[in-house]
Design an enzyme around this catalytic site. Structure first.
Site, mmCIF file in Angstrom:
data_model
loop_
_atom_site.group_PDB
_atom_site.id
_atom_site.type_symbol
_atom_site.label_atom_id
_atom_site.label_comp_id
_atom_site.label_asym_id
_atom_site.label_seq_id
_atom_site.Cartn_x
_atom_site.Cartn_y
_atom_site.Cartn_z
ATOM 1 C CB SER A 80 -30.380 -1.054 -24.667
ATOM 2 O OG SER A 80 -29.816 -0.660 -24.101
ATOM 3 C CB SER A 81 -35.283 -0.202 -20.861
ATOM 4 O OG SER A 81 -36.251 -0.346 -21.935
ATOM 5 C CB ALA A 123 -30.888 -5.936 -23.585
ATOM 6 C CG ASP A 156 -30.086 -3.532 -27.246
ATOM 7 O OD1 ASP A 156 -29.893 -2.650 -28.036
ATOM 8 O OD2 ASP A 156 -31.488 -4.031 -27.614
#
Length: 390
Positions: free
Chosen positions: A121-122, A124, A167
């Site tokens: 979830s980088s 987000a 996320d």
């Protein structure tokens, strides 16, 4: 911190602040939130840092330790269309925040990710960390739900990824040593504390070495296939239905799916099969965590991973092999792809007593299968963490 050092190199002064957003894992509840399902998640003690300072002229100027190209725009004139680069998530955040609040001050900053990009979830986390910084310099105070909603709006309606709120919710709401149990239909959630009798655990992240773009992958197509199946189920069962994008699996019962699934095209039926069985796994998983049975919770996570491969049909060969190795490794309670399964990570809940042997065994077997990933593959041991601090 590297981003602070880089900021000083570029601008010749100290950063005024550093914002942080943790990454998250979702052991059970994958491919569910976009159709109003339930999820379970944990924030981890790795994430995105942004060293920043205010720019009074309203310009946003951002760099990243992961990407060489710097990006620039004005808060009052964000490009109406995404530019197809890494900074689209930040432009989207600016666009979404400016719809709610009047922005007068820009910022300059440097982004640092503490784990490889892909499956945690980088995107987000980048949006949320950037929103924190942009709000800070503009004197804006957001509540938790406001932050979740604005970050969601940026990714869905500007970047164009058919995400749900999994996320953002994990990264904002989570609490260390608690499992987030969230119903994405109405936003209600529970933070289930770690049972005093639960066996110890850590979180292992196995980065395959793959890096893919979520928006440019088959992710959106899978969501459309699920929605197509739901839309057909509504029609076949005589339910009222409206716009395609308002067809949600949550609004069609499991009984209707079972009655009419044989009449669906096979891909649509498979996507529905994953969604309905994952919904049940989440409910069972929350109860397993509540009673401190991490082995039962882990088994359900493995089952989620199996369904993601065979019913959702996600996962590159590298990720599928990582998952298979995990299921055969002593000391791993359970695990699955981390993220949508079109990127590069698998996550596992592990017994800390086996930490070294797990790292060694999984690495040896994976690199034997994919020797070209030597130098790209990595193992990272993490712990649960609090969500963002507002």
């Amino acid at each position: 911190m590297l981003c602070e050092n880089r900021f000083k190199e570029i601008y010749g002064r100290e950063a005024e602040g550093v914002s942080f957003c943790p990454y998250r894992i979702c052991p059970i509840g994958a491919h569910s939130d976009h159709n109003l399902g339930k999820i379970t998640g944990l924030a981890i003690n790795k994430g995105i840092h942004i060293a920043y300072a205010a720019k009074q002229n309203g310009v946003v100027e951002m760099g990243s330790l992961q990407f060489s190209k710097r990006a620039q725009w004005h808060i009052a004139s964000v490009p109406s269309q995404k530019q197809e680069d890494w900074a689209d998530y930040l432009r989207g955040a600016t666009w979404a925040l400016s719809k709610k609040f009047r922005l007068g001050i820009g910022l300059c900053g440097v982004i640092e990710g503490t784990l490889p990009i892909g499956g945690l979830s980088s995107s987000a986390a980048v949006i949320i960390a950037f929103l924190q910084a942009l709000c800070k310099v503009n004197g804006i105070v957001l509540g938790q739900q406001e932050l979740i909603d604005i970050a969601f709006d940026a990714e869905l309606n500007y970047v164009g990824v058919n995400v749900g709120k999994l996320d953002q919710s994990c990264e904002v709401l989570c609490k260390k040593n608690h499992l987030l149990y969230l119903d994405t239909k109405d936003g209600r959630y529970e933070l289930i504390p770690q049972h005093p009798d639960m066996k110890p655990y850590k979180i292992a992240i196995f980065f395959s070495g793959l890096e893919h773009s979520l928006a440019g992958s088959k992710y959106n197509m899978r969501v459309d296939e699920l929605r197509s199946g739901v839309y057909a189920l509504q029609a076949l069962s005589g339910m009222e239905y409206g716009k395609f994008n308002e067809a949600y699996a949550r609004n069609v019962s499991r009984e209707i799916y079972e009655q009419y699934k044989s009449r669906l095209p096979v891909p649509w039926a498979k996507r529905c099969e994953h969604w309905y069985t994952e919904f049940e796994r989440v409910e069972k998983g929350a109860e397993a965590w509540r009673r401190g049975d991490i082995e039962a919770y882990g088994k359900l996570s493995f089952e989620s991973g199996w369904s993601s491969i065979h019913n959702w049909e996600s996962g590159a060969p590298e990720q599928i092999r990582l998952y298979e190795i995990m299921t055969q490794t002593e000391g791993i309670y359970g695990g699955r792809f981390s993220g949508a399964g079109f990127k590069g990570c698998c996550m596992a809940l592990i017994d800390p007593a086996y930490e070294e042997s797990i790292s060694r065994s999984v690495t040896e077997r994976y690199l034997k299968a994919f020797p070209e990933m030597e130098g790209k593959y990595g193992v990272y041991i993490c712990e649960s963490a609090d969500g963002v601090v507002l």
